[in-house]
Write a protein that holds these residues in place. Structure first.
Motif, PDB file in Angstrom:
ATOM      1  N   PHE A 193       0.850  -1.189   0.000  1.00 31.42           N
ATOM      2  CA  PHE A 193       0.000   0.000   0.000  1.00 31.42           C
ATOM      3  C   PHE A 193       0.887   1.241   0.000  1.00 31.42           C
ATOM      4  CE2 PHE A 193      -2.867  -3.168   1.684  1.00 31.42           C
ATOM      5  CZ  PHE A 193      -4.131  -2.785   1.248  1.00 31.42           C
ATOM      6  N   PRO A 194       1.049   1.924  -1.128  1.00 32.31           N
ATOM      7  CA  PRO A 194       1.741   3.210  -1.092  1.00 32.31           C
ATOM      8  C   PRO A 194       0.979   4.203  -0.216  1.00 32.31           C
ATOM      9  CG  PRO A 194       1.544   2.406  -3.349  1.00 32.31           C
ATOM     10  CD  PRO A 194       0.668   1.546  -2.492  1.00 32.31           C
ATOM     11  N   ALA A 195       1.708   5.200   0.290  1.00 28.28           N
ATOM     12  CA  ALA A 195       1.096   6.198   1.166  1.00 28.28           C
ATOM     13  C   ALA A 195       0.526   7.381   0.404  1.00 28.28           C
ATOM     14  CB  ALA A 195       2.112   6.691   2.179  1.00 28.28           C
ATOM     15  N   SER A 196       0.549   7.317  -0.918  1.00 30.99           N
ATOM     16  CA  SER A 196      -0.020   8.396  -1.721  1.00 30.99           C
ATOM     17  C   SER A 196      -0.839   7.814  -2.864  1.00 30.99           C
ATOM     18  CB  SER A 196       1.078   9.285  -2.306  1.00 30.99           C
ATOM     19  OG  SER A 196       0.533  10.200  -3.248  1.00 30.99           O
ATOM     20  N   GLU A 197      -2.013   8.399  -3.077  1.00 34.56           N
ATOM     21  CA  GLU A 197      -2.869   7.991  -4.194  1.00 34.56           C
ATOM     22  C   GLU A 197      -2.246   8.320  -5.539  1.00 34.56           C
ATOM     23  OE1 GLU A 197      -4.482  11.903  -2.468  1.00 34.56           O
ATOM     24  OE2 GLU A 197      -3.478  10.071  -1.795  1.00 34.56           O
ATOM     25  N   SER A 198      -1.234   9.178  -5.541  1.00 30.84           N
ATOM     26  CA  SER A 198      -0.590   9.534  -6.803  1.00 30.84           C
ATOM     27  C   SER A 198       0.142   8.355  -7.443  1.00 30.84           C
ATOM     28  CB  SER A 198       0.380  10.703  -6.580  1.00 30.84           C
ATOM     29  OG  SER A 198      -0.330  11.876  -6.214  1.00 30.84           O
ATOM     30  N   PHE A 199       0.387   7.296  -6.667  1.00 31.60           N
ATOM     31  CA  PHE A 199       1.047   6.105  -7.210  1.00 31.60           C
ATOM     32  C   PHE A 199       0.058   5.050  -7.719  1.00 31.60           C
ATOM     33  CE2 PHE A 199       4.462   7.443  -4.127  1.00 31.60           C
ATOM     34  CZ  PHE A 199       5.412   7.754  -5.091  1.00 31.60           C
ATOM     35  N   LEU A 200      -1.237   5.285  -7.593  1.00 34.04           N
ATOM     36  CA  LEU A 200      -2.202   4.220  -7.866  1.00 34.04           C
ATOM     37  C   LEU A 200      -2.144   3.705  -9.295  1.00 34.04           C
ATOM     38  CD1 LEU A 200      -5.319   5.346  -5.785  1.00 34.04           C
ATOM     39  CD2 LEU A 200      -3.981   3.257  -5.488  1.00 34.04           C
ATOM     40  N   SER A 201      -2.091   4.586 -10.266  1.00 38.32           N
ATOM     41  CA  SER A 201      -2.110   4.130 -11.661  1.00 38.32           C
ATOM     42  C   SER A 201      -0.846   3.378 -12.042  1.00 38.32           C
ATOM     43  CB  SER A 201      -2.319   5.318 -12.607  1.00 38.32           C
ATOM     44  OG  SER A 201      -3.630   5.834 -12.478  1.00 38.32           O
ATOM     45  N   ARG A 202       0.216   3.549 -11.267  1.00 33.44           N
ATOM     46  CA  ARG A 202       1.450   2.789 -11.516  1.00 33.44           C
ATOM     47  C   ARG A 202       1.520   1.515 -10.679  1.00 33.44           C
ATOM     48  NH1 ARG A 202       6.357   6.972 -10.907  1.00 33.44           N
ATOM     49  NH2 ARG A 202       4.882   8.144  -9.615  1.00 33.44           N
ATOM     50  N   SER A 203       1.011   1.576  -9.454  1.00 34.11           N
ATOM     51  CA  SER A 203       1.144   0.415  -8.568  1.00 34.11           C
ATOM     52  C   SER A 203       0.083  -0.639  -8.810  1.00 34.11           C
ATOM     53  CB  SER A 203       1.102   0.858  -7.099  1.00 34.11           C
ATOM     54  OG  SER A 203      -0.132   1.462  -6.781  1.00 34.11           O
ATOM     55  N   ARG A 204      -1.132  -0.237  -9.154  1.00 31.23           N
ATOM     56  CA  ARG A 204      -2.215  -1.209  -9.325  1.00 31.23           C
ATOM     57  C   ARG A 204      -1.918  -2.232 -10.433  1.00 31.23           C
ATOM     58  NH1 ARG A 204      -5.716  -3.231  -6.493  1.00 31.23           N
ATOM     59  NH2 ARG A 204      -7.685  -2.739  -7.502  1.00 31.23           N
ATOM     60  N   ILE A 223     -10.802   8.880  -4.447  1.00 31.23           N
ATOM     61  CA  ILE A 223      -9.642   7.991  -4.311  1.00 31.23           C
ATOM     62  C   ILE A 223     -10.095   6.539  -4.269  1.00 31.23           C
ATOM     63  CG2 ILE A 223      -7.642   7.385  -2.901  1.00 31.23           C
ATOM     64  CD1 ILE A 223      -7.586  10.307  -1.939  1.00 31.23           C
ATOM     65  N   SER A 224     -11.179   6.260  -3.569  1.00 36.13           N
ATOM     66  CA  SER A 224     -11.691   4.884  -3.512  1.00 36.13           C
ATOM     67  C   SER A 224     -12.119   4.404  -4.894  1.00 36.13           C
ATOM     68  CB  SER A 224     -12.873   4.805  -2.538  1.00 36.13           C
ATOM     69  OG  SER A 224     -12.461   5.091  -1.216  1.00 36.13           O
ATOM     70  N   ARG A 225     -12.755   5.278  -5.654  1.00 34.83           N
ATOM     71  CA  ARG A 225     -13.170   4.887  -7.015  1.00 34.83           C
ATOM     72  C   ARG A 225     -11.957   4.655  -7.908  1.00 34.83           C
ATOM     73  NH1 ARG A 225     -16.804   9.098  -6.180  1.00 34.83           N
ATOM     74  NH2 ARG A 225     -15.857  10.419  -7.791  1.00 34.83           N
ATOM     75  N   LEU A 226     -10.912   5.446  -7.707  1.00 38.63           N
ATOM     76  CA  LEU A 226      -9.703   5.284  -8.513  1.00 38.63           C
ATOM     77  C   LEU A 226      -9.043   3.926  -8.276  1.00 38.63           C
ATOM     78  CD1 LEU A 226      -7.499   6.303 -10.414  1.00 38.63           C
ATOM     79  CD2 LEU A 226      -6.475   7.512  -8.456  1.00 38.63           C
ATOM     80  N   VAL A 227      -9.071   3.457  -7.032  1.00 36.89           N
ATOM     81  CA  VAL A 227      -8.489   2.141  -6.740  1.00 36.89           C
ATOM     82  C   VAL A 227      -9.113   1.067  -7.632  1.00 36.89           C
ATOM     83  CG1 VAL A 227      -8.253   0.332  -4.983  1.00 36.89           C
ATOM     84  CG2 VAL A 227      -7.876   2.729  -4.363  1.00 36.89           C
ATOM     85  N   GLU A 228     -10.399   1.184  -7.883  1.00 33.85           N
ATOM     86  CA  GLU A 228     -11.116   0.171  -8.666  1.00 33.85           C
ATOM     87  C   GLU A 228     -11.099   0.447 -10.168  1.00 33.85           C
ATOM     88  OE1 GLU A 228     -12.050  -2.521  -7.198  1.00 33.85           O
ATOM     89  OE2 GLU A 228     -11.476  -1.682  -5.251  1.00 33.85           O
ATOM     90  N   SER A 229     -11.032   1.713 -10.562  1.00 31.49           N
ATOM     91  CA  SER A 229     -11.204   2.051 -11.991  1.00 31.49           C
ATOM     92  C   SER A 229      -9.957   2.656 -12.617  1.00 31.49           C
ATOM     93  CB  SER A 229     -12.386   3.020 -12.150  1.00 31.49           C
ATOM     94  OG  SER A 229     -12.134   4.241 -11.487  1.00 31.49           O
ATOM     95  N   TRP A 230      -8.788   2.384 -12.035  1.00 30.69           N
ATOM     96  CA  TRP A 230      -7.544   2.960 -12.523  1.00 30.69           C
ATOM     97  C   TRP A 230      -7.290   2.666 -13.998  1.00 30.69           C
ATOM     98  CZ3 TRP A 230      -4.230  -0.610 -14.546  1.00 30.69           C
ATOM     99  CH2 TRP A 230      -4.431  -1.941 -14.166  1.00 30.69           C
ATOM    100  N   HIS A 231      -7.812   1.539 -14.483  1.00 32.95           N
ATOM    101  CA  HIS A 231      -7.525   1.087 -15.841  1.00 32.95           C
ATOM    102  C   HIS A 231      -8.531   1.603 -16.867  1.00 32.95           C
ATOM    103  CE1 HIS A 231     -10.370  -1.567 -13.928  1.00 32.95           C
ATOM    104  NE2 HIS A 231     -10.738  -2.049 -15.082  1.00 32.95           N
ATOM    105  N   THR A 232      -9.480   2.426 -16.461  1.00 31.80           N
ATOM    106  CA  THR A 232     -10.528   2.904 -17.345  1.00 31.80           C
ATOM    107  C   THR A 232     -10.303   4.371 -17.713  1.00 31.80           C
ATOM    108  OG1 THR A 232     -11.963   3.700 -15.557  1.00 31.80           O
ATOM    109  CG2 THR A 232     -12.140   1.361 -16.169  1.00 31.80           C
ATOM    110  N   ASP A 233     -11.115   4.860 -18.657  1.00 31.73           N
ATOM    111  CA  ASP A 233     -11.047   6.281 -18.999  1.00 31.73           C
ATOM    112  C   ASP A 233     -11.382   7.139 -17.779  1.00 31.73           C
ATOM    113  OD1 ASP A 233     -10.396   5.614 -21.582  1.00 31.73           O
ATOM    114  OD2 ASP A 233     -12.436   5.859 -22.365  1.00 31.73           O
ATOM    115  N   GLU A 234     -12.361   6.697 -16.988  1.00 32.61           N
ATOM    116  CA  GLU A 234     -12.699   7.433 -15.778  1.00 32.61           C
ATOM    117  C   GLU A 234     -11.507   7.475 -14.832  1.00 32.61           C
ATOM    118  OE1 GLU A 234     -15.835   7.360 -12.000  1.00 32.61           O
ATOM    119  OE2 GLU A 234     -15.210   5.487 -12.945  1.00 32.61           O
TER     120      GLU A 234
END
Length: 301
Positions: A193-204, A223-234
């Motif tokens: 778990f990185p401590a910043s949401e800015s890493f989500l699209s790279r870490s997921r 941020i919660s939605r990003l965890v699940e939808s990082w791979h989408t246009d949204e």
């Protein structure tokens, strides 16, 4: 406890409100936790941004019990149980186990500096032995800038080998993408778990489980939605939005900034209170923070 495989998402190191006399404002705290859960976030109380090391053991223990009594889901709780003493870390961790928490997030012993890998391993091994419960799910907390005690890959490797199913994850607050990426690649069974949401699209894409981030306190839904939808246009849109909020917030002392946002957004000045030695944001800094967030299109609720 729930399995490590099931634990993912955006977790907030829940900020702690205080009464004028310095005691914990439990109703405000629980209301904030309820809102975070409703927005899809998990709860990591007694983290750095909770002012955990300004709270006593008794305060943390009582508040953890009150969270469960209030109906908050233990399966979405990852309380910080770190302490400089193994007996204290073990005692709070045992309580978390009995309450059914998903795991515990444990700082290294942070007073002595320059400790060896052998000494750090021995500390975690001692805590695990004192707990003596196979239900323990231990998440290491790597925050060398504040703890002064880095959790090296050699220590992680040894703990995973000797305590499989017990040591299951890590929060990385180093801000070092190379370290995060290396752990994801080297330790595929470790919940990172990185401590910043800015890493989500790279870490997921590499198996990262989400984030445990200060700004989940004020921006939990996106941020919660990003965890699940990082791979989408949204997800691309969300990543840009949460990055903008994070960049603004981290330009200020983070805990004071989060509480200022809460105070302003809820029109509740009592949210500004901090425990010494932390200070309020000066008025000009608070105004600048709120102006920048407004320009970024941020709204608390």
């Amino acid at each position: 406890m729930s399995s490590a495989q099931a634990l993912s998402g955006a977790f907030a190191p829940v900020i702690t409100p205080f009464h004028a006399d310095g005691s914990i404002d439990v109703p405000r705290f629980l209301a904030h936790c309820q809102w975070l859960i409703q927005q899809g976030a998990g709860l990591a109380p007694f983290g750095t941004n909770s002012e955990a090391n300004s709270l006593s053991f008794a305060e943390r223990s009582a508040l953890l019990g009150q969270m469960v009594e209030a109906g908050l889901p233990p399966s979405r709780m990852l309380p910080g149980t770190g302490a400089c003493s193994a007996p204290e870390a073990a005692a709070l961790s045992r309580q978390a186990i009995e309450l059914g928490c998903a795991g515990v997030l444990m700082l290294p012993p942070f007073f002595y500096k320059g400790i060896s890998d052998e000494g750090l391993y021995a500390f975690y091994a001692d805590v695990i032995a004192r707990i003596g419960d196979a239900r323990l799910r231990l998440y290491l907390y790597h925050i060398p800038a504040l703890s002064g005690v880095p959790i090296t890959h050699a220590v992680i490797e040894r703990l995973l080998r000797d305590f499989p199913g017990i040591v299951v994850g890590i929060k990385d607050s180093s801000g070092d993408w190379n370290n995060i990426e290396t752990m994801l690649q080297r330790f595929p069974t470790l919940a990172v778990f990185p401590a910043s949401e800015s890493f989500l699209s790279r870490s997921r894409p590499l198996g990262g489980r989400g984030c445990i981030s200060a700004t989940v306190n004020i921006n939990p839904g996106p941020i919660s939605r990003l965890v699940e939808s990082w791979h989408t246009d949204e997800g691309q849109v969300l990543q840009a939005q949460v990055d903008a909020v994070r960049k603004i917030a981290q330009a200020y002392p983070m805990i004071a900034a989060l509480k200022e946002v809460m105070a302003q957004g809820l029109q509740d000045p009592d949210w500004r209170r901090l425990r010494a030695p932390l200070d309020l944001l000066p008025a000009d800094k608070a105004a600048s923070l709120l102006k920048d967030l407004q320009a970024a299109g941020f709204q608390l609720r």
